[in-house]
Structure formats: C-alpha cells, structure tokens
Design an enzyme around this catalytic site. Structure first.
Site, PDB file in Angstrom:
ATOM      1  N   HIS A  59      89.017  52.816  39.322  1.00 50.50           N
ATOM      2  CA  HIS A  59      88.389  51.992  38.278  1.00 50.50           C
ATOM      3  C   HIS A  59      86.879  52.212  38.254  1.00 50.50           C
ATOM      4  O   HIS A  59      86.137  51.551  38.969  1.00 50.50           O
ATOM      5  CB  HIS A  59      88.697  50.512  38.529  1.00 50.50           C
ATOM      6  N   HIS A  61      83.385  53.366  35.488  1.00 54.63           N
ATOM      7  CA  HIS A  61      82.857  53.614  34.144  1.00 54.63           C
ATOM      8  C   HIS A  61      81.760  54.671  34.266  1.00 54.63           C
ATOM      9  O   HIS A  61      80.717  54.393  34.833  1.00 54.63           O
ATOM     10  CB  HIS A  61      82.281  52.332  33.548  1.00 54.63           C
ATOM     11  N   ARG A  63      80.555  56.173  31.563  1.00 49.11           N
ATOM     12  CA  ARG A  63      79.722  55.961  30.352  1.00 49.11           C
ATOM     13  C   ARG A  63      79.607  57.166  29.429  1.00 49.11           C
ATOM     14  O   ARG A  63      78.832  57.127  28.478  1.00 49.11           O
ATOM     15  CB  ARG A  63      78.306  55.514  30.735  1.00 49.11           C
ATOM     16  N   ASN A  93      86.380  52.726  27.868  1.00 48.33           N
ATOM     17  CA  ASN A  93      85.467  51.977  26.974  1.00 48.33           C
ATOM     18  C   ASN A  93      84.142  52.709  26.790  1.00 48.33           C
ATOM     19  O   ASN A  93      83.068  52.171  27.003  1.00 48.33           O
ATOM     20  CB  ASN A  93      85.241  50.550  27.478  1.00 48.33           C
ATOM     21  N   HIS A 178      92.991  44.497  31.925  1.00 46.35           N
ATOM     22  CA  HIS A 178      91.799  43.668  32.143  1.00 46.35           C
ATOM     23  C   HIS A 178      92.224  42.266  31.711  1.00 46.35           C
ATOM     24  O   HIS A 178      92.368  42.000  30.525  1.00 46.35           O
ATOM     25  CB  HIS A 178      90.650  44.204  31.274  1.00 46.35           C
ATOM     26  N   ASN A 277      82.214  40.956  34.971  1.00 47.79           N
ATOM     27  CA  ASN A 277      83.418  40.489  34.302  1.00 47.79           C
ATOM     28  C   ASN A 277      84.655  41.084  34.979  1.00 47.79           C
ATOM     29  O   ASN A 277      84.770  42.305  35.041  1.00 47.79           O
ATOM     30  CB  ASN A 277      83.376  40.932  32.828  1.00 47.79           C
ATOM     31  N   ASP A 304      85.127  49.121  40.067  1.00 48.19           N
ATOM     32  CA  ASP A 304      84.651  48.732  38.738  1.00 48.19           C
ATOM     33  C   ASP A 304      83.170  49.094  38.593  1.00 48.19           C
ATOM     34  O   ASP A 304      82.373  48.311  38.068  1.00 48.19           O
ATOM     35  CB  ASP A 304      84.885  47.244  38.471  1.00 48.19           C
ATOM     36  N   HIS A 308      74.418  49.910  34.220  1.00 45.25           N
ATOM     37  CA  HIS A 308      73.642  49.487  33.048  1.00 45.25           C
ATOM     38  C   HIS A 308      72.177  49.802  33.307  1.00 45.25           C
ATOM     39  O   HIS A 308      71.713  49.726  34.447  1.00 45.25           O
ATOM     40  CB  HIS A 308      73.813  47.990  32.783  1.00 45.25           C
TER      41      HIS A 308
END
Lengths: 431, 372
Positions: A59, A61, A63, A93, A178, A277, A304, A308
């Site tokens: 899991h 990201h 980006r 995502n 999710h 989240n 996760d 950012h």
C-alpha cells in the site's frame, strides 16, 4: 555478492538460522554456513543483522502520473530501497486514475525506466475511482494489475461494490477496500473524539469504517472474492474481520505504523503531518489492533506511504491533505510497536512484511516474498540495533510529511538487493 | 547526520550494470543528494510561548486573571475617546479578517486606538487571500510591512496558530473556525464576574453557567468553557445531542452536558445563549464527538429547537433572582432569544460588548509588552 553471517529469516520456508547467502546472476545461488565465494565477490558482513526476503509494501502512493511534485516513481522507489523494501504495490489515485489498461502499461513503462525496486500496480475498480461505473477489470488484470482498489475512497454503493467483487473474483485478484462511509465523514478532519471536540474539527467516527467492513463481509460471502481491509484503524473493525475469518471468508487486513503507535493526541496542536485517513484514533484501538496482529487476525503490514509537498501540509488543518510518508521509517516503527512490545517475534514480523503481502497480491508465484536457492535475489539486510533519528536530511523520498520527524528509531535496513543488484547499501553502518 | 558520522546522508545507492526490467539503468549519488537538498523543510511551528493569544484552553486561572486584572483597569476609559492613553503610541496593529465580522473588528480597532496605536485592516474578499496566497504567506507579507501585532479571524480551526508560527510579532486569535475566540471568552468572564460581584478575585467557584444552543459550531463556547472553568465555575452545556454532544464534558473539568434545559434552568447563575450557526453546518460540525457527521440540519426544525432550547420570556421568568443572560451576538431575536429576555434587566448583552473593548485593550497592551 556474499552476505555473510547474518540471521536468515525466511518465514515461508521456516528457515531461521545464522548462515551465508551467495547471490549471482540475479538469483540466490546458495544458502549455507561458511560458503566460499569466488574470487572478487563482494562480501557483506551481516553479523548481528537479520537477512530477510525483500520487504513488500502492499500500500503506497507514488503519485505518478499527475502529482510529481509530491513524489515520483524514481523518488518513491528510492525511499523504498532506503527503507528495505524491494516491492511496492501502488494505489491508483493518480491523475489520471489507473483505471484503464493503457494507463497500467504506461505506468509500468515509467517504472521500468525510473524505478529502483519492483513496482506493482493496483488498478481502480471503477472508472475514475468515482464508484459508479465498473472498470475493465478483466483487461486491467491482463495488463498486469495485481489487485484492485478505489483507495482514497470506498466504493460506497453496495450494488456497484457487489459487481466489482464478482468481476475481481474471476481474475483471482484481491479487492482492497478503503473503508469509509462518506455519509458519516462529511467535513471530517480527524478522529471523532475529545481532541476533535476541543479543537473544533469535524470528526471521523469509527462507525464509518466498521459499517463498510460489515457490509462488505456480506458481499464477500455473496461473491467469493478475496477482500482486504486497508489501513485498519478501529478496534471494532478488528472484531468484524476476526468474525469473518472465523467463518472462513477470504478476508484479510493490514495496519500502518502510525495506527500502531500514534493516537489523536498527535493532532492536538493542529499538526497537519498527523492528519491522515483513516485518522489516528485512541489507545484502546491501538491495543485491539496489536492484539489482532499477535493472534493472527491482521496478517499484513502496509505503510500507506502518502507524500505531500510542504506547501500543501502548511495549510490549515481542515484544508491540508491527508496522509504521511512511511517507507523509510516503517521497519523500526513496526519493530517497536510489535516486536519490542512483545506482540510478535521477529520471524512473524518478517512474514507480515514479505510472504504475507506477496500472497495477498499473488507475487509469491514469481518467487517473491521468500528466500530460496534458485529464486530471485530480492534481499533485505536489517540491523535491528541500528539507531537513528528521523530528520529531513535522513530521508530519501521527495516529501517530508511525517509526524515521526525528530523521533529516535531503532532498527533499519542496511542493504537492499533487488533482483541481485545492490540498490542500497548504508554507508557507515557496516564495513 | 548519517550513521556514518559525517554530514553526508548515510546511504549509498548503486546503479546496476545491465538494466533490469524494473530498475533504472543508472543512478548516481549526485542525483540523490540533489533531490534531498531541493526539499525545504517547513518552518518549525511556534507555540503559544511567544507572546500570542491563540486559545484559553491550557491557560491557568492565574494567567487568565492577569488579563482580567488589566482589563478591569481599562474599563473606566475603554468607552471614552477623550480618555485615550499613549501606551502603544507609534505601534501598528493589523486586523486580518478573512471571515466576516462587525463587532469584533470594531472592538479591536477601538481598543488599539484607545491605547494610541494605529490600525490597518485587511479583509478576506478582495485581498491576496482570494488570489490563492496562503495564510502564512499573507501574514508574513503583512508583518514585513512593519506591523507590531496581528489580529486574525479565519474560517478554519487552527488558522491563528499557523499565522503565529509564521511571524515574529504577537498574534491574537479573533476567532478561528469552530475552535476558539479567546478575547470573547475573556470578556465573557469579565462580564460574568462583574455581575456576580467577583470583580476583585475573579474567583467563580460556586457559580454555574449554562451555555445553550449550537455548541459544536461555537468557538465562543469553547473559549468560554476554558475560561470559566479555569476560574472555578461549573459549565452546563445545553442543547440537542447534535449540538451539545456528550463528549463536550471531557474537554475541561467542571463541564457537564444535558439535553433538558428546563431541568437545569432554575439552578443557573447565568445563561449564555448561542446563535445557531447555519453557515457552519455544511461542514459537518455535529460530528465533533457526536455520533457522526451528517451535512444537513442539526435540529428537526427551528420550531422544535425553540420549543426545547430558546430562552423565551417564560423561561427567563424561571431564572433565579440575580441570574444573568448573556449572548455573544449577533442575536437572532425570536429564535434562540426572545426580545423580552434580550432586553430584560438581567441581560448583559450590551455590557459584554462594552467590556470587549477593555479586554482587547488589555490583550494588546500585554502582548505588546506595555503595562497598564
């Protein structure tokens, strides 16, 4: 390369012994005591270290495409090998979302060009991750999607969810949910509890997670699809998963380092790096989740990893995006939360980070998640006693959004081999 | 500092000779270091230790009394323009109001002027805030123009803390989302203490204040709860569970929650009525510690709300002798408060407004380092 004198832990085969590993041609050639190395072989002294199959994170990201200012496949896989991970499963995502075979092929091409470790893609279950129109699940699987998820959002519509589960079941892949009922989390910024009440922030109640899992367990029964609860955060959710597994349903769950170590108190000074989240909850949830790892209800660990940019996290708490990075701090934090707390032993921790996620995503079929002669040489050497402090300069990825900044961490990867190639060797840690 | 003990990152990434299916053909240490140096860490967050007033929560009774003692001294001159002082002559106070305000902005402006300071105003619409500039950038720009203190009101909880972390001058929170409105909390304490004859000690022990209505949406309520309880009062939160969730009782010692206004009314020394903040309900405010979100109404109807929670003339008649009626304003007459109650002799509403100037004088004088 010869990795000499480490404690080799391979949960898939039950191996746990001090031994040597000889790597050549991208493969594990031999495992045994006092192996002779051909002249000129690079020797790594692993005494006092754990030698494990390459860690796999189901899991993350990365980006790319669309949010390259936060992370790229290049920078994210760099963070991965620094943290000892040799395989990553990337959530869809991105922008555009990974919801078509063309995009799957494009991202795999990018990973081939710029990745430092193995990159696997999790494709969206619905077009655009909007939770309405079912995606081309069969073609996505054929293009190489190893799992499906609309991560970032739940598929809230039960009818759509059932269709997706039926279609994913045919592919043999797993659906990763999710778990968040959007109608219970409008305007939510953190856990619905005392801290949110005091800070005047919208709350995200446990029930929003539990309701989705309860519902999905029924749909798993109706569809036969393998189903995985992402980033479990609530003690109540643990009990639902426990019940489903006891009934023999193909349900698994993962937990992040932050949900094992931090509570909503981390948000008390509006620290946006602690905004995530699902949200950080309370001590009782941590207790229930650790117990579930201990007794085998939770079988997978996932960071996760959600980078950012500084200016995004510098916004006010309600506006700031959710998520924190995790790849580079994960091992030491898991070790603290699970091994040093007495919940599980080191071989089990390695299993949760290797063969278990490999099985979840079908990567064991490629020989990943285990260390055996003739298999791919994805190897992580970890010094469990190596202490370090999390600072911006210590981190390799592109973003710095972590509530663990400044924390002293014990246990860190010192050598990462991907397909036999040394992708990370921590200088100063070992001769 | 890497584990190797030098200033280089303790990490060596190696390229591999034959490019493999999943990996880059080359990867240099140089590239790696350039990635690292290109990332600027966000500035460390400052806390309330600098001379800011961001929230009353966490302040001791003693600290709150220091503000109130000073404010009491300003009361005689707060509303007399001819009695101005020169404590802050030459100082500039910037009012940054990213959210609408009438009384608070005027009150801060008058307070600054009474102390000899000048003010500059920046309001949300038409300012750089509407052009995408971040809160902290806007605050830094304003500070760079040479202001001595920043008063900020913003829509989001925690905004004042962000600004305080970005600038070096004192910052006063004039209301941030649903979080706190500390100068309002101080003026409520001052007004209540004065009416209860506790103006010398500011010891409110033995007194009970009811806060009634839309508490989850209210920063005024959070500051009042923190201030009143720090001074020894008990606070009863009154409202439907969507507006007064049980979790409120945990935010400070001496706080309780009830959904039955009539049952507690006769035992109160004061009631603070709150406006229903419809404009914040779209953000899911009820979800604080309540049973969860829900974007729409927190009450079945206004008629229903009035039936249980409005301070009608009939309810005002039940108040014990000497009990007072407060409201932070703006009042929605005929909704949470009937005209007869708003204008009754027990009503302190206008005195609250008046004491607001004295309190804000005290806060500015104190944070800008001038004694009263």
């Amino acid at each position: 390369m010869l990795i000499r004198g480490g404690r080799i832990i391979d949960p898939a085969s039950g191996r746990d012994e001090v031994s040597d590993v000889l790597v050549a041609g991208g493969l594990v050639q031999r495992i045994g005591v006092r192996l002779d190395a051909p002249a000129g072989t690079d020797v790594f002294d692993a005494s006092g270290c754990l030698v494990a199959p390459g860690l796999i994170d189901p899991h993350v990201h990365l980006r790319e495409p669309g949010h390259e200012h936060k992370e790229t496949i290049a920078s994210g896989t760099e963070a991965a090998v620094s943290g000892g991970f040799t395989g990553l499963c990337c959530m869809p995502n991105t922008s555009p979302a990974i919801d078509s075979p063309e995009i799957v092929r494009f991202v795999y091409d990018r990973a081939r060009e710029t990745g430092l470790c193995r990159v696997f893609l999790v494709a969206a279950g619905t077009l655009g991750r909007h939770g309405q129109q079912v995606a081309e699940i069969g073609l996505l699987a054929r293009a190489g999607a190893v799992a499906f998820s609309d991560d970032g959002d739940a598929i809230a519509d039960a009818g759509v969810m059932l269709k997706v589960l039926r279609l994913v079941a045919v592919t043999g892949r797993v659906f990763m949910q999710h778990c968040q009922d959007p109608t219970l989390t409008r305007g939510a910024a953190m856990h619905a509890g005392g801290v949110a009440t005091r800070l005047g922030l919208g709350g995200w109640p446990r029930e929003a997670e539990e309701i989705i899992i309860e519902r999905d367990v029924r749909l798993v029964g109706a569809s036969g699809c393998r189903y995985h609860v992402q980033h479990i955060s609530s003690g109540g959710s643990v009990e639902i998963v426990r019940g489903a597994r006891a009934r023999g349903l193909p349900v698994t769950a993962e937990v992040t380092p932050h949900h094992l170590l931090l509570t909503h108190d981390a948000c008390a000074a509006y620290d946006t790096n602690a905004k995530v989240n699902p949200p950080l909850r309370e001590a009782g949830d941590i207790e229930a989740i650790r117990r579930a790892v201990s007794d085998g209800v939770i079988t997978v660990l996932g960071t996760d990893h959600a980078p950012h940019a500084p200016h995004e996290k510098a916004q006010d708490f309600e506006s700031a995006p959710m998520g924190m990075i995790g790849l580079e701090t994960a091992f030491g934090l898991y070790h603290e939360a699970l091994v040093r707390s007495g919940a599980i032993d080191e071989p089990r921790l390695i299993a949760l980070l290797t063969i278990e996620p490999a099985r979840l995503c079908g990567l064991d079929a490629q020989g990943l998640g285990t260390l055996r002669e003739g298999g791919p040489a994805d190897i992580t050497v970890i010094d469990p006693a190596l202490e370090w402090t999390v600072t911006p300069a210590e981190l390799a990825g592109k973003s710095r959004n972590t509530p663990f900044m400044g924390r002293r961490i014990r246990g860190r990867a010192v050598l990462t081999l991907v397909d036999g190639a040394v992708m990370m060797r921590r200088r100063g840690a070992r001769a | 500092m890497g584990p190797g003990g030098d200033d280089e990152p303790g990490l060596l990434l190696c390229g591999v000779a034959p490019p493999r299916r999943w990996c880059a053909p080359r990867w240099s240490l140089r590239r790696y270091t350039s990635v690292m140096t290109s990332v600027a860490a966000p500035p460390p967050m400052r806390t309330q230790s600098k001379r800011d007033l961001l929230e009353l929560s966490g302040l001791s009774g003693g600290e709150i009394r220091e503000y109130l003692d000073m404010a009491r001294g300003f009361v005689p001159i707060a509303n007399r323009p001819d009695a101005g002082r020169s404590d802050l002559r030459g100082r500039v106070v910037a009012n940054l109001f990213f959210e609408d305000s009438t009384r608070t902005r005027l009150s801060f402006t008058l307070a600054a002027h009474r102390l000899g300071a000048t003010t500059v105003d920046l309001a949300g619409p038409g300012s750089s805030a509407s052009k995408g500039e971040s809160l902290s950038d806007t605050a830094r720009v304003v500070e760079a123009m040479g202001v001595d203190a920043i008063v900020v009101r913003a829509k989001s909880a925690g905004a004042a803390r962000i600004i305080a972390g970005a600038v070096g001058c004192p910052v006063v929170n004039a209301g941030d989302g649903r979080h706190e409105h500390p100068t309002q909390g101080l003026l409520d304490c001052l007004t209540f203490a004065e009416a209860m004859g506790r103006l010398e000690s500011f010891d409110l022990s033995g007194l009970t204040l009811g806060i009634v209505g839309d508490i989850v949406s209210s920063r005024v309520a959070r500051s009042a709860i923190a201030g009143m309880t720090a001074l020894g009062a008990r606070v009863v939160c009154v409202g439907p569970p969507t507006m007064a969730p049980g979790g409120l009782s945990a935010i400070a010692p001496g706080v309780s929650v009830t959904h039955d206004f009539d049952a507690v009314l006769p035992g109160l020394d004061g009631v603070m009525m709150l406006r229903i903040q419809f404009e914040r309900h779209g953000e899911g405010p009820a979800s604080g510690a309540a049973a969860g979100g829900g974007g729409s109404g927190l009450t079945g109807s206004l008629r229903e709300f009035r039936a249980f929670y409005a301070l009608t003339e009939a309810r005002a008649a039940v108040l014990r002798p000497g009990a007072v009626i407060m409201h932070p304003g703006p009042v929605n007459r005929g909704l949470e408060l009937d005209p007869g109650a708003a204008d009754a002799s027990a009503s302190l509403i206008l005195r609250q407004v008046s004491r607001g100037v004295a309190v804000r004088m005290a806060v500015l004088a104190r944070l800008l380092g001038q004694g009263a």
